[in-house]
Design a protein around this motif. Sequence first.
Motif, PDB file in Angstrom:
ATOM      1  N   ILE A   1       0.832  -1.201   0.000  1.00  9.62           N
ATOM      2  CA  ILE A   1       0.000   0.000   0.000  1.00  9.62           C
ATOM      3  C   ILE A   1       0.868   1.252   0.000  1.00  9.62           C
ATOM      4  O   ILE A   1       0.598   2.222  -0.708  1.00  9.62           O
ATOM      5  CB  ILE A   1      -0.955  -0.014   1.216  1.00  9.62           C
TER       6      ILE A   1
ATOM      7  N   MET B   1       3.751   1.610  -1.303  1.00 13.78           N
ATOM      8  CA  MET B   1       4.341   1.817  -2.620  1.00 13.78           C
ATOM      9  C   MET B   1       3.353   2.514  -3.551  1.00 13.78           C
ATOM     10  O   MET B   1       3.714   3.449  -4.279  1.00 13.78           O
ATOM     11  CB  MET B   1       4.780   0.472  -3.216  1.00 13.78           C
ATOM     12  N   VAL B   2       2.116   2.062  -3.516  1.00 21.55           N
ATOM     13  CA  VAL B   2       1.111   2.684  -4.384  1.00 21.55           C
ATOM     14  C   VAL B   2       0.812   4.100  -3.906  1.00 21.55           C
ATOM     15  O   VAL B   2       0.698   5.030  -4.715  1.00 21.55           O
ATOM     16  CB  VAL B   2      -0.177   1.836  -4.427  1.00 21.55           C
ATOM     17  N   ALA B   3       0.727   4.271  -2.584  1.00 20.95           N
ATOM     18  CA  ALA B   3       0.427   5.599  -2.040  1.00 20.95           C
ATOM     19  C   ALA B   3       1.502   6.597  -2.460  1.00 20.95           C
ATOM     20  O   ALA B   3       1.216   7.757  -2.758  1.00 20.95           O
ATOM     21  CB  ALA B   3       0.324   5.534  -0.520  1.00 20.95           C
TER      22      ALA B   3
ATOM     23  N   LEU C   1       3.288   6.555  -5.200  1.00 22.91           N
ATOM     24  CA  LEU C   1       3.086   6.922  -6.613  1.00 22.91           C
ATOM     25  C   LEU C   1       1.896   7.866  -6.765  1.00 22.91           C
ATOM     26  O   LEU C   1       1.929   8.807  -7.562  1.00 22.91           O
ATOM     27  CB  LEU C   1       2.878   5.654  -7.455  1.00 22.91           C
ATOM     28  N   ILE C   2       0.830   7.606  -6.002  1.00 22.39           N
ATOM     29  CA  ILE C   2      -0.343   8.479  -6.049  1.00 22.39           C
ATOM     30  C   ILE C   2       0.037   9.876  -5.560  1.00 22.39           C
ATOM     31  O   ILE C   2      -0.359  10.887  -6.149  1.00 22.39           O
ATOM     32  CB  ILE C   2      -1.472   7.893  -5.180  1.00 22.39           C
TER      33      ILE C   2
END
Lengths: 135, 135, 135, 135
Positions: A91, A93-95, A97-98
Motif C-alpha cells: 500500500i 508503494m502505491v500511495a 506513486l499516487i
Amino acid sequence: MDMIIRLESASGRPLYQQIVDQVKHMVAAGTLRSEDRLPTVRELAADLIVNPNTIAHAYQQLEREKVIETRRGLGSFICNSGSPLSKAVRIAMVADLIDRALVEAHHLGIEADGVRAILEDRLVQLGRSEEKSHV
Amino acid sequence: MDMIIRLESASGRPLYQQIVDQVKHMVAAGTLRSEDRLPTVRELAADLIVNPNTIAHAYQQLEREKVIETRRGLGSFICNSGSPLSKAVRIAMVADLIDRALVEAHHLGIEADGVRAILEDRLVQLGRSEEKSHV
Amino acid sequence: MDMIIRLESASGRPLYQQIVDQVKHMVAAGTLRSEDRLPTVRELAADLIVNPNTIAHAYQQLEREKVIETRRGLGSFICNSGSPLSKAVRIAMVADLIDRALVEAHHLGIEADGVRAILEDRLVQLGRSEEKSHV
Amino acid sequence: MDMIIRLESASGRPLYQQIVDQVKHMVAAGTLRSEDRLPTVRELAADLIVNPNTIAHAYQQLEREKVIETRRGLGSFICNSGSPLSKAVRIAMVADLIDRALVEAHHLGIEADGVRAILEDRLVQLGRSEEKSHV
DNA sequence: GTGGTCTAGACCACA
DNA sequence: GTGGTCTAGACCACG
C-alpha cells in the motif's frame, strides 16, 4: 504474435527499466496473460538492437517482482503469482506513486476532481486495451 | 519559519530530486505560497549537511519548472507559475503518473477500489498538512 | 579495518553469491554493524581480484534484501531495516532451509536430537563471533 | 505404488536437483526404504514429462551420494548407505546448512525461538509424511 | 571518486 | 538453444 516494445534511448530512463515498465503495463492491461511466453533474451535483443545483457537484466527484475517466471532452457513466461511483500509495504508503494501524481497535478493546476476523473479514465483504458487486443 | 526538508540518503532517489519533490509538495500543500522566500543555497546546504552543488542543482530544476524564481542578489522566491502547458498536455502528464500507479497496483494485488481509497486518503493527507501550516 | 572475504572459485557457487552470503553472515554474527561502511566496489574488486561488475552485482542484491544501503557518491553502508516480505513468506523461507538441513541430516545418520544440538551450538557460535571480533 | 514427485519449473532450482531433493526427502521420511526399486529413467521421464537426460542426471547424483544403487539390467534401488564420512565431517555439513538458515532468519527478523519453533514444526511434518506412507 | 548503465563477448549449466 | 555468470572496458549521474 510479436511483443511490441518501443524504447526511447533519449528518455533518460534506463533501457532495462523501460522494458520492465512496458511488460508490466501489458500484463496489467491484459495484452499479456499468464503462461504467455516472452521472446527469448537473444530474440528481443536482436529485435530492439540492444545488448542481450540489457534484456537479461530486465527479465531478471521482472522475475524478482514475480511478473514472469523463467524456466531453464525453455524461456520466460508470464505468471500471476501474488507479491511476497507485506500488505503495508504494498500500500505504501502505491500511495507514494499516487502522492507524486497529486503533487504534479497541483502544479499543473489540476484539482482533486480532475485527478479522480483521470483515474477513472485510466482504469477504463487499462481495461479496454484488453478488448482492443482481441479485435 | 524554517523550511523543513527531510532527506533519506538511502532512498535511492537522488538528493537533489528529493529536494525538488519536497518543495513542490509544500507548494501543493500550501505550506509555501507565492512570493515566499526560500533559504539561500548556502543556508540550506549547511542546514541539510549536503554539498551546495546539490542544492544549486535542485533550485535550477525548480526554476526550469517555474516553481521558483531567482532574483539576482535577493534570493529565490516561490512564483505561482500558471503552467504554460496546454490542458491536454497537462492532463497527459498526470495520466501517465496515474497509469504507473495503476500498473504497479495491479502487480501488487491492489484493485481499483483499493487505489481509489488510497487516492482519497492521500488527498486528505495533503489537505491536512495545509491546515497544519495555518496554526 | 578490512572486511575479510574469501572466495572459492572452484565451489560452483557464483562469486557474487559467495560475497552476499559472507556479508550476511558477518552482519548476523555482529562482525558488521549498522552504519558500518563496506569497501567500495572498486576496492573490493581489486582486493579479491575479480571484476568490479561482480562486486556491484553482489552489492545490488544485498541492497535489494535491505542488508545494506547505498548512498550515491558515498559508498555502501550496513543497515538494519526490517524485511519488506510478509511474515508467511519469511517463515516459509526459513522453513525451507531447515527442511533441507533435516533431510541432509537424516542421510548422514543424524537424528532429531543431533540436529537440535547442532542448532544450539550454531546459535552460540553466531553470538560469540561478535565477542571474538572485539578481542 | 508410484513414486510421486512434483516439479516446479519456476522454482529456479534445477529440475534434476529437485528430483534428487525429493527422493532424499522420501527416504528421510520413510516413504522409500532400503531395497525399494525406483522407476526406470524412461518411465519417470514419461511420467514427469521431462527430458530423460534430466532424470539420468538426477539418478547419477543420487548414486554418487550413495542414496541409490544401480544394478545392471535390474534398475535402481534405494540402499541404506551408512555414510562413509566421519562423524565430524557429517556434523559440519549439517551445521553449515543450519548456519545458512540462521543467517537468513536473522535478516528476516526471526529470532532464535522462532527458528526453534520452525525446527520442531518441520520435524513433525517429516514424521507425519512417514505415517501417511503406512496407510 | 562513487555507484549505475550499457556494450561486447566468453564460457557454462540446464533441458 | 535457453538463461546465468563473469570479464573488460566505456560513459554518465551524483555528490
